[in-house]
Write a protein that holds these residues in place. Structure first.
Motif, PDB file in Angstrom:
ATOM      1  N   HIS A   1       0.829  -1.210   0.000  1.00 44.65           N
ATOM      2  CA  HIS A   1       0.000   0.000   0.000  1.00 44.65           C
ATOM      3  C   HIS A   1       0.863   1.259   0.000  1.00 44.65           C
ATOM      4  N   VAL A   2       1.888   1.281   0.839  1.00 35.72           N
ATOM      5  CA  VAL A   2       2.751   2.466   0.952  1.00 35.72           C
ATOM      6  C   VAL A   2       3.512   2.707  -0.345  1.00 35.72           C
ATOM      7  N   VAL A   3       4.071   1.644  -0.932  1.00 37.27           N
ATOM      8  CA  VAL A   3       4.914   1.785  -2.120  1.00 37.27           C
ATOM      9  C   VAL A   3       4.087   2.019  -3.380  1.00 37.27           C
ATOM     10  N   VAL A   4       3.046   1.201  -3.578  1.00 35.33           N
ATOM     11  CA  VAL A   4       2.282   1.254  -4.834  1.00 35.33           C
ATOM     12  C   VAL A   4       1.310   2.426  -4.863  1.00 35.33           C
ATOM     13  N   GLU A   5       0.563   2.612  -3.803  1.00 39.16           N
ATOM     14  CA  GLU A   5      -0.491   3.623  -3.819  1.00 39.16           C
ATOM     15  C   GLU A   5       0.001   4.990  -3.339  1.00 39.16           C
ATOM     16  N   GLU A   6       0.697   5.030  -2.215  1.00 37.50           N
ATOM     17  CA  GLU A   6       1.128   6.319  -1.687  1.00 37.50           C
ATOM     18  C   GLU A   6       2.330   6.881  -2.444  1.00 37.50           C
ATOM     19  N   ALA A   7       3.323   6.037  -2.751  1.00 38.28           N
ATOM     20  CA  ALA A   7       4.511   6.500  -3.473  1.00 38.28           C
ATOM     21  C   ALA A   7       4.359   6.417  -4.986  1.00 38.28           C
ATOM     22  N   GLN A   8       3.212   5.917  -5.479  1.00 40.86           N
ATOM     23  CA  GLN A   8       2.894   5.853  -6.911  1.00 40.86           C
ATOM     24  C   GLN A   8       3.991   5.123  -7.700  1.00 40.86           C
ATOM     25  N   LEU A   9       4.215   3.879  -7.316  1.00 44.13           N
ATOM     26  CA  LEU A   9       5.272   3.088  -7.931  1.00 44.13           C
ATOM     27  C   LEU A   9       5.120   2.960  -9.434  1.00 44.13           C
ATOM     28  N   MET A  10       3.905   2.701  -9.924  1.00 43.06           N
ATOM     29  CA  MET A  10       3.712   2.491 -11.359  1.00 43.06           C
ATOM     30  C   MET A  10       4.106   3.726 -12.159  1.00 43.06           C
ATOM     31  N   GLN A  11       3.786   4.897 -11.652  1.00 41.33           N
ATOM     32  CA  GLN A  11       4.173   6.127 -12.334  1.00 41.33           C
ATOM     33  C   GLN A  11       5.692   6.283 -12.343  1.00 41.33           C
TER      34      GLN A  11
ATOM     35  N   VAL B   1      15.466   9.296  -5.633  1.00 42.14           N
ATOM     36  CA  VAL B   1      14.624   8.243  -5.062  1.00 42.14           C
ATOM     37  C   VAL B   1      13.976   8.760  -3.789  1.00 42.14           C
ATOM     38  N   VAL B   2      12.659   8.781  -3.771  1.00 44.42           N
ATOM     39  CA  VAL B   2      11.934   9.237  -2.582  1.00 44.42           C
ATOM     40  C   VAL B   2      11.545   8.027  -1.733  1.00 44.42           C
ATOM     41  N   TRP B   3      11.437   8.245  -0.434  1.00 41.65           N
ATOM     42  CA  TRP B   3      11.029   7.178   0.478  1.00 41.65           C
ATOM     43  C   TRP B   3       9.580   6.768   0.170  1.00 41.65           C
ATOM     44  N   PRO B   4       9.268   5.487   0.157  1.00 45.22           N
ATOM     45  CA  PRO B   4      10.093   4.309   0.483  1.00 45.22           C
ATOM     46  C   PRO B   4      10.618   3.573  -0.746  1.00 45.22           C
ATOM     47  N   LEU B   5      10.736   4.278  -1.877  1.00 40.74           N
ATOM     48  CA  LEU B   5      11.144   3.620  -3.117  1.00 40.74           C
ATOM     49  C   LEU B   5      12.605   3.182  -3.096  1.00 40.74           C
ATOM     50  N   HIS B   6      13.355   3.588  -2.057  1.00 37.67           N
ATOM     51  CA  HIS B   6      14.723   3.087  -1.929  1.00 37.67           C
ATOM     52  C   HIS B   6      14.728   1.572  -1.721  1.00 37.67           C
ATOM     53  N   LEU B   7      13.591   1.017  -1.302  1.00 34.42           N
ATOM     54  CA  LEU B   7      13.474  -0.440  -1.172  1.00 34.42           C
ATOM     55  C   LEU B   7      13.468  -1.122  -2.537  1.00 34.42           C
ATOM     56  N   MET B   8      13.108  -0.368  -3.575  1.00 34.24           N
ATOM     57  CA  MET B   8      13.090  -0.896  -4.947  1.00 34.24           C
ATOM     58  C   MET B   8      14.328  -0.483  -5.728  1.00 34.24           C
ATOM     59  N   PHE B   9      14.744   0.770  -5.548  1.00 32.54           N
ATOM     60  CA  PHE B   9      15.824   1.332  -6.353  1.00 32.54           C
ATOM     61  C   PHE B   9      17.062   1.563  -5.488  1.00 32.54           C
ATOM     62  N   SER B  10      17.762   0.478  -5.218  1.00 37.26           N
ATOM     63  CA  SER B  10      18.993   0.549  -4.443  1.00 37.26           C
ATOM     64  C   SER B  10      20.117   1.113  -5.317  1.00 37.26           C
TER      65      SER B  10
END
Length: 299
Positions: A52-62, A166-175
């Motif tokens: 929820h945090v990564v996909v919806e709040e951080a807009q991962l798909m975009q 890289v904005v939080w929490p996308l650092h979990l995806m983009f190391s």
């Protein structure tokens, strides 16, 4: 205002999970099966929250679409303009002003393509490290057979880096390691695009001359055929195909670990199919071009 229970990791199941763990602790004989089941429930709860945090709040798909459009050069017209504006800069060894100049050129290319995407402008910028050995190298002619020393490595084309904020929490995806792989891909795709532009410019020049040797014309046509097919293979058969597979996987899960896995598989497949994995050793872009030449009987 959300209550403490609703705002917690466990939602409204916090008391339920607490009681399960307490009951396990109270048993005289440790029940490993029930313990394992409870831990999996807790894990599922956490991964759904992360999703929820990564996909919806951080807009991962975009953000993934932006990464595809910039790192993987999905916006071909933008980078066509960018290469035209920066060739005279990146053909030379980097200086202290190179990063500033190419970022200005990038802004000009965005405006010319009418791409006023604030999220893209804020998220990406270029850096070209200044080499200790600051030598000017002419890269108008590239020897694809020379695998020992590539002159591009000493000029801007071999050193350019695309930085992604890289904005939080996308650092979990983009190391940092993932972003390094994306930059390896970006530099390679940029060179392919530059080579394609150079060959078509050469074709335009030859059209104005009546006395060009037939062998030169044939060589030019063969090279254009190779690079055009390589470009199609990279963008359609690799990038678009693998991105579609990853996108489908992301839409069919609410588990953060599945998202991480889908993205890792996507990047690994792209690196492999573009022959850029360092541990393959046997295949690289040069060997791919040789295969095309062999299949088309090009000497």
């Amino acid at each position: 205002m959300m209550s403490k229970t609703e705002n917690s990791v466990w939602g409204n199941k916090e008391y339920e999970y607490f009681m399960k763990l307490q009951n396990l602790q109270a048993e005289s004989i440790f029940n490993i099966v029930e313990f394992d089941r409870t831990i999996n429930e807790l894990k599922q709860c956490v991964t759904e929250l992360l999703w929820h945090v990564v996909v919806e709040e951080a807009q991962l798909m975009q953000q993934l679409r932006l990464v595809k459009e910039f790192f993987l050069m999905g916006r071909g017209d933008l980078f066509l303009e960018f290469i035209k504006l920066t060739t005279h800069i990146l053909n030379k060894a980097p200086t202290n002003h190179t990063s500033r100049d190419i970022n200005l050129a990038f802004q000009m290319a965005l405006r010319k393509m009418h791409l006023n995407d604030e999220s893209a402008i804020d998220s990406f910028n270029f850096v070209v490290p200044v080499s200790v050995e600051n030598e000017n190298v002419n890269t108008d002619i590239i020897d694809l057979d020379n695998e020992k020393q590539d002159p591009n490595e000493k000029c801007g084309w071999g050193m350019i880096m695309l930085k992604y904020k890289v904005v939080w929490p996308l650092h979990l995806m983009f190391s940092p390691a993932v972003l390094n792989d994306y930059n390896v891909l970006f530099r390679f795709l940029l060179r392919v695009k530059k080579t394609q532009i150079n060959l078509w410019n050469l074709w335009s020049e030859h059209m104005h001359h009546k006395d060009i040797d037939i062998g030169v014309i044939q060589l030019r046509n063969n090279l254009i055929f190779i690079v055009d097919n390589l470009q199609y293979y990279l963008q359609v058969d690799v990038m678009e195909s693998q991105y579609t597979v990853m996108e489908a996987s992301l839409k069919n899960t609410r588990n953060f670990e599945d998202i991480q896995k889908a993205h890792s598989v996507f990047l690994a497949n792209v690196m492999s199919q573009t022959f850029l994995l360092s541990n393959t050793g046997k295949k690289n872009p040069v060997s791919f071009i040789r295969i095309i030449c062999k299949n088309q009987n090009i000497k």
